[in-house]
Motif scaffolding. Structure first.
Motif: not given
Length: 322
Positions: A80-81, A77, A122
């Motif tokens: 991906l952010d 995560l 996501e």
């Protein structure tokens, strides 16, 4: 006197022409050009915090005491952010200081593909994280067996494959539409709603398809997440110890907070894709989605997670001794 962006004359000449454009012009975030420079430093600061916060989470969750499926998904995560912010923000920062806000046709295609891929991936990852919390609370004795490293990797690959399919289809559909108006995109990056406004053909069939895709990509994982948490809450209420109930709730609250933020911003942006009346509102929502939420995620997971805070304290203590 500032010079006009080099694309605007060409864009005006192209009005009414459905030939393949060579580039587009991004209008930027605010409606008033004089505000562009004022936004540079706040957005640059937020982007720096996004990089530092998510990189810190990524490094902390590599610690041997945090080698559980939950922290594996949290590392992904964070990656991906960082990727989502990096696809959008650097170009936006350059445009805030530049008179030339053009983006090439290929650059626009690539940016749209990456944004859709990262967003869809996501969402499916958040569903996988809900499954992780369900197994941890409802089947704690079988947690390591049911969510083995191979299972976690399979869930990650499934999320990436789902994101790839969605991004390929949406990007291909958008750029097969005839673009016959001025090539000025009323947005700060290439996204589906502002690109639909440039089309001179009937986009109603595509808008219906986009709403269906939004429902599939957002609402389906969201329903799975709600189902997981319904089972989790049912199990937690059966726990006799108040401390155990509080600990179980605290492990889930961070994930629920992130899901709520993503669901609210994503649905408001894409459920009315060609509503020109709400373009400014959509810009704000898109800014929240691409810059603010990636910054908040590390804070949400670190401030509400006792194990992450303990590892952070240990790391800081070791660094201070050196």
């Amino acid at each position: 006197m500032p010079t006009a962006p080099k694309m605007e004359p060409a864009a005006e000449q192209d009005a009414g022409n459905d030939t393949l454009p060579t580039e587009f012009v991004l209008s930027g975030l605010p409606s008033h050009p004089e505000l562009q420079h004022l936004l540079f430093f706040p957005i640059c600061l937020v982007y720096s915090l996004t990089l530092m916060g998510n990189l810190l989470i990524f490094l902390l969750t590599v610690h041997p005491t945090l080698h559980t499926p939950m922290y594996f998904f949290l590392r992904v995560l964070s990656f991906l952010d960082i990727s989502t912010a990096s696809v959008v923000v650097p170009k936006m920062l350059v445009n805030l200081l530049s008179q030339d806000r053009s983006i090439s046709y290929l650059g626009c295609v690539t940016q749209l593909y990456c944004v859709v891929f990262l967003a869809a991936t996501e969402w499916f990852l958040l569903a996988a994280m809900a499954l992780d919390r369900y197994v941890a609370v409802c089947w704690p004795l079988h947690y390591s067996t049911l969510l083995s490293p191979r299972t976690c990797l399979a869930l990650l690959l499934l999320s990436c494959c789902s994101g790839t399919v969605v991004s390929v289809l949406q990007t291909a559909w958008v750029f097969t539409l005839s673009l016959c108006g001025p090539r000025r995109i009323n947005y700060f990056f290439c996204d589906i709603p502002p690109l639909l406004v440039l089309s001179c053909t009937d986009t109603l069939p595509y808008e219906r398809q986009l709403v269906s895709a939004t429902a599939l990509v957002i609402l389906t994982p969201f329903c799975l997440i709600l189902l997981s948490y319904a089972c989790i809450i049912s199990s937690i209420l059966k726990i006799s110890s108040a401390d155990s109930r509080h600990k179980a709730f605290s492990t889930c609250s961070s994930h629920l907070t992130v899901v709520t933020l993503y669901c609210a911003s994503g649905t408001l942006i894409y459920l009315q894709p060609k509503s020109s009346d709400s373009q400014d509102a959509k810009k704000i929502l898109a800014l929240v989605y691409t810059t603010v939420i990636p910054t908040l995620n590390p804070l949400i997971y670190s401030l509400r997670n006792k194990e992450v805070k303990e590892v952070l304290i240990r790391v800081v203590a070791v660094l201070m001794k050196k």
